[in-house]
Design a protein around this motif. Sequence first.
Motif, short mmCIF file in Angstrom:
data_model
loop_
_atom_site.label_atom_id
_atom_site.label_comp_id
_atom_site.label_asym_id
_atom_site.label_seq_id
_atom_site.Cartn_x
_atom_site.Cartn_y
_atom_site.Cartn_z
N GLU A 106 -153.79 -13.77 68.93
CA GLU A 106 -152.55 -13.01 68.73
C GLU A 106 -151.48 -13.92 68.13
N LYS A 107 -150.71 -13.37 67.20
CA LYS A 107 -149.74 -14.16 66.45
C LYS A 107 -148.31 -13.86 66.90
N PHE A 108 -147.42 -14.83 66.62
CA PHE A 108 -146.00 -14.68 66.93
C PHE A 108 -145.19 -14.75 65.65
N ASN A 109 -144.04 -14.09 65.65
CA ASN A 109 -143.11 -14.24 64.53
C ASN A 109 -142.55 -15.65 64.51
N SER A 110 -142.37 -16.23 65.68
CA SER A 110 -141.86 -17.60 65.79
C SER A 110 -142.60 -18.33 66.91
N LEU A 111 -143.51 -19.21 66.52
CA LEU A 111 -144.26 -19.98 67.51
C LEU A 111 -143.33 -20.92 68.28
N ILE A 112 -142.30 -21.44 67.59
CA ILE A 112 -141.34 -22.33 68.25
C ILE A 112 -140.63 -21.59 69.38
N LEU A 113 -140.21 -20.36 69.11
CA LEU A 113 -139.53 -19.57 70.13
C LEU A 113 -140.47 -19.28 71.31
N ALA A 114 -141.73 -19.04 70.99
CA ALA A 114 -142.71 -18.79 72.05
C ALA A 114 -142.89 -20.03 72.93
N ALA A 259 -135.70 -18.04 89.22
CA ALA A 259 -136.16 -16.72 88.82
C ALA A 259 -135.57 -16.31 87.47
N VAL A 260 -134.28 -16.63 87.27
CA VAL A 260 -133.61 -16.29 85.99
C VAL A 260 -134.25 -17.03 84.83
N LEU A 261 -134.56 -18.32 85.01
CA LEU A 261 -135.21 -19.10 83.95
C LEU A 261 -136.57 -18.50 83.60
N ILE A 262 -137.32 -18.10 84.62
CA ILE A 262 -138.62 -17.49 84.38
C ILE A 262 -138.47 -16.17 83.64
N LEU A 263 -137.47 -15.37 84.04
CA LEU A 263 -137.23 -14.10 83.38
C LEU A 263 -136.78 -14.30 81.93
N CYS A 264 -135.95 -15.31 81.69
CA CYS A 264 -135.50 -15.60 80.32
C CYS A 264 -136.69 -16.01 79.46
N GLY A 265 -137.58 -16.79 80.06
CA GLY A 265 -138.77 -17.19 79.33
C GLY A 265 -139.63 -15.99 78.96
N ALA A 266 -139.77 -15.06 79.91
CA ALA A 266 -140.55 -13.85 79.64
C ALA A 266 -139.90 -13.01 78.55
N ALA A 267 -138.56 -12.93 78.59
CA ALA A 267 -137.84 -12.14 77.58
C ALA A 267 -137.98 -12.76 76.18
N LEU A 268 -137.86 -14.07 76.09
CA LEU A 268 -138.03 -14.75 74.81
C LEU A 268 -139.44 -14.58 74.27
N LEU A 269 -140.40 -14.63 75.18
CA LEU A 269 -141.79 -14.46 74.75
C LEU A 269 -142.04 -13.07 74.19
N ALA A 270 -141.31 -12.10 74.71
CA ALA A 270 -141.47 -10.72 74.25
C ALA A 270 -140.95 -10.52 72.83
N ILE A 271 -139.96 -11.33 72.42
CA ILE A 271 -139.40 -11.16 71.07
C ILE A 271 -139.85 -12.23 70.10
N ALA A 272 -140.65 -13.18 70.60
CA ALA A 272 -141.08 -14.31 69.74
C ALA A 272 -142.00 -13.82 68.61
#
Length: 272
Positions: A106-114, A259-272
Amino acid sequence: MGLLFAVLAAINWGTFFVSVRKVGITNVWQLQGATSIGVLLFAIPIGFFWGFEIQLSGFVAGIIWTVSNILALYAVRLIGLARTSPFLAGFSIIASFTWGVLFFGEKFNSLILALVAIGLLLCGLPFVTNGARDSSIQKKGYIIAAAGGLIGGSYVIPMQATHTLQTGFFSSSLSIFMIGIPLFFFARRFIKKDTIAGVISGTLFNIGSLSVLIAVGLIGITIAYPISQTATLFAVSWGILYFKEIVQKRGIIRVGMGAVLILCGAALLAIA
């Protein structure tokens, strides 16, 4: 629609441990067995729409989840829901991300963001481990939670790899039930309130499972599964606000930050 189903999975997965935590996790085997009953009870009516096919991939997925959930129950008993959930979520996301990239391509629009997103997930974990009363017990609990997360993050892989996300749903539920019932009788404890709590837990889990399978089919595992793991927000809230697992303000702040850091990571991964 894929995002909506991923969020629905998060709500149910963030809540399904509440009932068993409420009655107290005194016998993991009984609770796992009762949970398996709830899993199958929900799967039967869904089978009329998705079918009652028997798929090997579904059976394997059920075995993987059962192992993961048993480890999670032990972890909750040792370190509480508020600390267990972020560990489960963080390591589940890492496992699903790795599978999605390395195995499914599976590919990302931005691997760096992922990669930044994964970094945030890892940074959030140390905050959650703060404030241990008994370091040996807590350390064991974190290790068990991490193992449960890594295993749990892989449970949909057999069905995704064989393109049986929908047709394998009943098989995975049946597999969980077939393993859980012997455990239920092996426990030799038939406490009514514990059994009811397990059934409720299993039903909520399988609602989340159904939702995440639909989401994975629509938007892929690298996006759907991390979003579903924002369940940690709900679980941490239950642990802190309802069960009062962490009462010191400093501890609450640190676990909340994690928990917030983990959630932010999940959110960034969703748009990466």
